[in-house]
Enzyme design. Structure first.
Site, PDB file in Angstrom:
ATOM      1  N   ASP A  51     109.091 -36.990 -43.124  1.00 23.62           N
ATOM      2  CA  ASP A  51     108.264 -37.439 -42.003  1.00 23.62           C
ATOM      3  C   ASP A  51     108.103 -38.954 -42.140  1.00 23.62           C
ATOM      4  OD1 ASP A  51     106.338 -38.186 -40.236  1.00 23.62           O
ATOM      5  OD2 ASP A  51     104.938 -36.562 -40.715  1.00 23.62           O
ATOM      6  N   TYR A  82      99.840 -35.836 -43.854  1.00 23.62           N
ATOM      7  CA  TYR A  82      99.480 -35.476 -42.476  1.00 23.62           C
ATOM      8  C   TYR A  82     100.738 -35.560 -41.626  1.00 23.62           C
ATOM      9  CZ  TYR A  82      97.262 -35.842 -37.849  1.00 23.62           C
ATOM     10  OH  TYR A  82      96.895 -35.655 -36.543  1.00 23.62           O
ATOM     11  N   LYS A 125     105.647 -44.014 -33.804  1.00 23.70           N
ATOM     12  CA  LYS A 125     105.055 -45.342 -33.952  1.00 23.70           C
ATOM     13  C   LYS A 125     106.043 -46.468 -33.611  1.00 23.70           C
ATOM     14  CE  LYS A 125     101.643 -43.505 -37.193  1.00 23.70           C
ATOM     15  NZ  LYS A 125     100.374 -43.487 -36.483  1.00 23.70           N
TER      16      LYS A 125
HETATM   17  N1  HOZ Z   1      96.733 -40.239 -36.701  1.00 21.14           N
HETATM   18  C1  HOZ Z   1      96.466 -41.638 -36.687  1.00 21.14           C
HETATM   19  C2  HOZ Z   1      96.193 -42.153 -38.046  1.00 21.14           C
HETATM   20  N2  HOZ Z   1      97.096 -41.787 -39.068  1.00 21.14           N
HETATM   21  C3  HOZ Z   1      95.317 -42.003 -35.789  1.00 21.14           C
HETATM   22  C4  HOZ Z   1      95.730 -42.105 -34.400  1.00 21.14           C
HETATM   23  C5  HOZ Z   1      94.714 -42.749 -33.470  1.00 21.14           C
HETATM   24  O1  HOZ Z   1      93.525 -42.544 -33.615  1.00 21.14           O
HETATM   25  O2  HOZ Z   1      95.128 -43.485 -32.596  1.00 21.14           O
END
Ligand code: HOZ
Length: 422
Positions: A233, A138, A261
């Site tokens: 990534d 992802y 992050k």
């Molecule tokens: N894309 C995030 C997990 N891999 C989730 C982000 C969120 O819900 O804060």
């Protein structure tokens, strides 16, 4: 009316990001009120030990005093300038120092923006349209990347989203993760049309799946041979699996890296960067356009910089890695004692566990075939015992520097009790 019902009346689906809705585990999401260290406090008055850590950023634990002090001090001098400030240069120097493959960087506001911009840069720099990604990986929710994607897209069963124009999707070649032969075949056929390969060097959005030996090396080799750009990534793995990210663990230099992050320390900041010659194609030096009003926001830069400053302290990753090892091995031990097959992975402050008969998980189809019902029961059993895990079988978990023996012991005690009920 419950808090979730109130939210659903005004927020689409009641949440501002889909995995949070608990669709992957059933039931209503927990509303957080505050968080400190390894623990969160909910609106219904409970204290939970947290292994989501805002999905990765909170590597120091929640509300770290040094990060909060930097944020408050910076905020008092202004929330946003839309003009250069010195903090942007300081964090850029720090990141380039920690990750030598990044010679030039550009700060943005989210991981999605970082990967979307890196893809545009790769296409603009090479003059090619096609990109290669891997099933279950992802890279945020921009159009070119929402094909057979992991994370919430996988959790909700919409890995290839409606709304992505077919004309754009046809330029995304999706291959099986950890299959170097499939990559070679794609390059044999289309190599001179492929702008880039984008990969999570340790996949973290289909649970946690490390690369098999030779896979990342093969990506490096085919990209170099074909003049394609290799993008790691590391939004999730950067400053998380090791100080220098997965690229330092496996000793592979990507051409571009995307970060998010941890680099924002809990504020909305992300970045992409890499070889100076490629980054020179970005505006204003080059023709590939990319911009953002809040890019390099001073408060976000202060939070990120204060976080990174603590990560470079001697012994930080040794201590974090040991806590994560104790947790993951303890989960496996609790499962073994209950006669339940469980595969675990961990590196630095990141871990994953999959209810499967397989001794290790290295492919997407192995994750997809896992016992999701058992995961759901385990998730809710742990939540009832005060442990907050990611509400999806397809997400990685995160340990912070604030998770001490007390938190790990309490978690394993809960896991031993819950495993017996599955
Ligand atoms: N894309 C995030 C997990 N891999 C989730 C982000 C969120 O819900 O804060």
């Amino acid at each position: 009316m419950s808090l979730f019902e109130q939210a659903r009346n005004v927020i689409a689906g009641g949440v501002n990001s889909p995995v949070r809705a608990f669709a992957g585990v059933g039931g209503d999401p927990v509303f957080f009120r505050s968080a400190k260290g390894a623990r969160v406090h909910t609106e219904d008055g409970r204290e939970l030990i947290d292994y989501v850590g805002s999905w990765g950023p909170m590597i120091l634990g929640h509300a770290d005093p040094d990060v909060i002090a930097a944020v408050v001090e910076t905020a008092e001098r202004g929330l946003s300038f839309g003009a250069p400030c010195v903090l942007e240069t300081r964090i850029a120097e720090r990141v380039c120092d920690i990750m030598p493959s990044i010679e030039r960087i550009r700060m943005v506001s989210s991981g999605t923006e970082a990967t979307m911009s890196a893809i545009r840069l790769a296409r603009g720099h090479t003059g090619r349209d096609k990109i290669v990604k891997f099933e279950g990986c992802y890279h945020g929710h921009s159009d070119s990347l929402l094909i057979k994607a992991g994370s919430g897209a996988l959790t909700l069963g919409v890995p290839s989203s409606p709304g992505v124009p077919a004309g754009l999707a046809e330029h995304t070649i999706t291959l099986p993760f950890n299959d170097a032969g499939a990559v070679q075949s794609a390059f044999d056929e289309l190599g001179d049309q492929i702008a880039c390969v984008i990969v999570e060097p340790i996949a973290g959005n289909m649970n946690m799946v490390p690369p098999v030996p030779g896979f990342l090396e093969a990506l490096r080799d085919v990209c170099t041979a074909a003049g394609s750009i290799l993008i790691f990534d590391e939004v999730m793995t950067g400053f998380r699996v090791a100080l220098g990210g997965a690229q330092s663990m496996y000793n592979i230099e990507p051409d571009l890296t995307t970060l998010g992050k941890v680099v924002g320390g809990g504020m909305p900041a992300a970045a992409f960067g890499g070889r100076a010659e490629i980054m020179a194609s970005i505006a204003p030096d080059g023709p590939v356009y990319q911009a953002g009003t809040l890019s390099g926001n001073p408060v976000a830069m202060a939070a990120g910089l204060a976080t990174l400053q603590k990560l470079v302290e001697p012994g930080f990753f040794e201590r974090l890695g040991e806590s994560t090892r104790r947790l993951a091995e303890g989960l496996k031990g609790a499962a073994n004692d209950a006669g339940i097959p469980l595969a675990v992975e961990y590196a630095g402050g990141m871990f994953g566990f999959v209810f499967t008969d397989e001794s290790e998980v290295r492919r997407f189809d192995q994750v997809a075939a896992a016992d999701i019902d058992r995961f759901r029961s385990f998730f809710h059993g742990m939540l009832d015992m005060g442990i907050y895990l990611a509400p999806s079988a397809f997400e990685a978990g995160f340990v912070s520097a604030s998770h001490g023996d007390a938190e790990i012991d309490a978690t394993l005690e809960a896991a031993r009790a819950v495993m017996k009920t599955l």
